[in-house]
Design an enzyme around this catalytic site. Structure first.
Site, PDB file in Angstrom:
ATOM      1  N   TYR A   1       0.603  -1.683   0.486  1.00 24.02           N
ATOM      2  CA  TYR A   1       0.014  -0.065  -0.547  1.00 24.02           C
ATOM      3  C   TYR A   1       0.798   0.941   0.242  1.00 24.02           C
ATOM      4  O   TYR A   1       2.248   0.990   0.421  1.00 24.02           O
ATOM      5  CB  TYR A   1      -0.759  -0.223   1.260  1.00 24.02           C
ATOM      6  CG  TYR A   1      -0.552  -0.040   2.752  1.00 24.02           C
ATOM      7  CD1 TYR A   1      -0.058   1.297   2.900  1.00 24.02           C
ATOM      8  CD2 TYR A   1      -0.256  -1.105   3.117  1.00 24.02           C
ATOM      9  CE1 TYR A   1       0.732   1.467   3.985  1.00 24.02           C
ATOM     10  CE2 TYR A   1       1.620  -0.704   4.258  1.00 24.02           C
ATOM     11  CZ  TYR A   1       0.911   0.542   5.303  1.00 24.02           C
ATOM     12  OH  TYR A   1       1.847   0.420   5.866  1.00 24.02           O
ATOM     13  N   CYS A   2       0.542   2.436  -0.586  1.00 22.11           N
ATOM     14  CA  CYS A   2       0.830   3.584  -0.214  1.00 22.11           C
ATOM     15  C   CYS A   2      -0.298   4.937  -0.079  1.00 22.11           C
ATOM     16  O   CYS A   2      -1.206   4.733   0.428  1.00 22.11           O
ATOM     17  CB  CYS A   2       1.459   3.930  -1.573  1.00 22.11           C
ATOM     18  SG  CYS A   2       0.941   3.990  -3.163  1.00 22.11           S
ATOM     19  N   THR A   3       0.540   5.827  -0.297  1.00 18.37           N
ATOM     20  CA  THR A   3      -0.648   6.901   0.023  1.00 18.37           C
ATOM     21  C   THR A   3      -2.238   7.027  -1.474  1.00 18.37           C
ATOM     22  O   THR A   3      -3.110   7.352  -0.001  1.00 18.37           O
ATOM     23  CB  THR A   3      -0.254   8.489   0.394  1.00 18.37           C
ATOM     24  OG1 THR A   3       1.561   8.386   0.918  1.00 18.37           O
ATOM     25  CG2 THR A   3      -0.983   9.531   0.573  1.00 18.37           C
TER      26      THR A   3
END
Length: 326
Positions: A183-185
């Site tokens: 995941y990321c922002t």
């Protein structure tokens, strides 16, 4: 979005799209001119591979921006993550042409339209997080992880995105048969990161669709299983995610008490971003060390004066925006 949030006069838009753009320089120049003319502020990157941006504006300006951007057939299906705000979260408007919309510099570049991980919707992601024998990778930098992350996620020992390939090879090469969750922002970093993982021979690679920001807004999951806050690249620095339990997991660089506010060291020759409580910010003159606090170029007093002026500007802008929204 709560009723109170909906009444705030500004909006912050986070978006990206991997799509071929023939002339990034021309596109960037035209886009910058339009944004300035219409009062937007923010940062947008344009490359032959697509667009990546965050902008802020009044409700009307944000709506006009979304309409303008999606009027381009190539960008008609861009998904915007929308946050309410009390004022602009950027000082200026930048639109720049780049080689990549995220700086990966991969040896073998990845086209996310051809190879990328499986996208998991928020509910699917929450279920996957609770499965046994999965590897959860935070696809952001170490300082982003430190103030907030999903439970059980690995902390990357990287400070830039281009360091990830080597980190993966050194730490995960023996686990190519495991289920990978990343995941990321907002989702953009995972598009190429997951493709890289597949090219490296990982078999089951999954990514959170829309990233942490979209996950936080899902009415069912409500940011569940995310501890702390999410780092963002604008003046807010961080935003809350978990609507069920708002935890503080970081600690003040100086006194060690629970805190999740980042500040930049007031020594312009250091500028180290560190977690700092309000008391220690005053005590240490927003400096990361005694050396920086005592440095002759320390900008603490000057920056405080600038901040006061900026707050007055924001107050006047907010009043004007509220009047325009009536």
């Amino acid at each position: 979005m709560t009723e109170q949030q909906a009444q705030q006069p500004y909006r912050v838009l986070l978006f990206y799209k991997y799509v071929h753009i023939d002339n990034p320089e021309e596109f960037a120049a035209e886009h910058l001119a339009w944004c300035k003319e219409n009062g937007l502020r923010g940062r947008v990157l344009i490359a032959k591979e697509g667009i990546n941006g965050t902008v802020s504006g009044t409700v009307a300006q944000a709506e006009a921006y979304m309409k303008q951007l999606t009027s381009d057939p190539r960008l008609a299906d861009v998904e915007f993550k929308i946050d309410p705000a009390e004022h602009h979260v950027f000082r200026k408007m930048f639109v720049r042409a780049r080689k990549e919309i995220v700086t990966w510099r991969l040896e073998d570049d990845v086209d996310p339209s051809q190879v990328t991980g499986r996208h998991l919707k928020p509910q699917e992601w929450r279920e996957a997080l609770q499965q046994d024998d999965v590897i959860i990778i935070d696809g952001r930098n170490d300082y982003e992880y430190d103030i907030g992350h999903f439970k059980g996620a690995l902390r990357p020992e990287v400070k830039t995105t281009k360091e990830f390939p080597e980190w993966v090879r050194q730490n995960l090469s023996e686990h190519k048969d495991k289920k990978i969750l990343m995941y990321c922002t907002g989702g953009i970093r995972c598009e190429k990161f997951s493709g890289f993982m597949l090219q490296e021979g990982f078999q089951d690679v999954n990514q959170l669709e829309g990233g942490i920001i979209k996950y936080s807004k899902d009415p069912e999951v409500q940011g569940d299983l995310f501890d702390g806050k999410c780092y963002v690249f604008d003046e807010r620095i961080s935003v809350p995610i978990n609507q069920k339990e708002d935890k503080v997991i970081a600690t003040c660089h100086h006194c060690g008490k629970p805190e999740d506010r980042y500040v930049n060291c007031a020594n312009p020759f250091c500028h180290l971003q560190h977690v700092c409580c309000e008391e220690c910010e005053t005590k240490f003159r927003r400096s990361c060390s005694d050396e920086c606090r005592e440095h002759p170029a320390n900008r603490y007093d000057l920056d405080n004066e600038i901040l006061k002026q900026r707050e007055e500007e924001y107050r006047l802008e907010k009043e004007q925006a509220l009047q325009n929204n009536r």
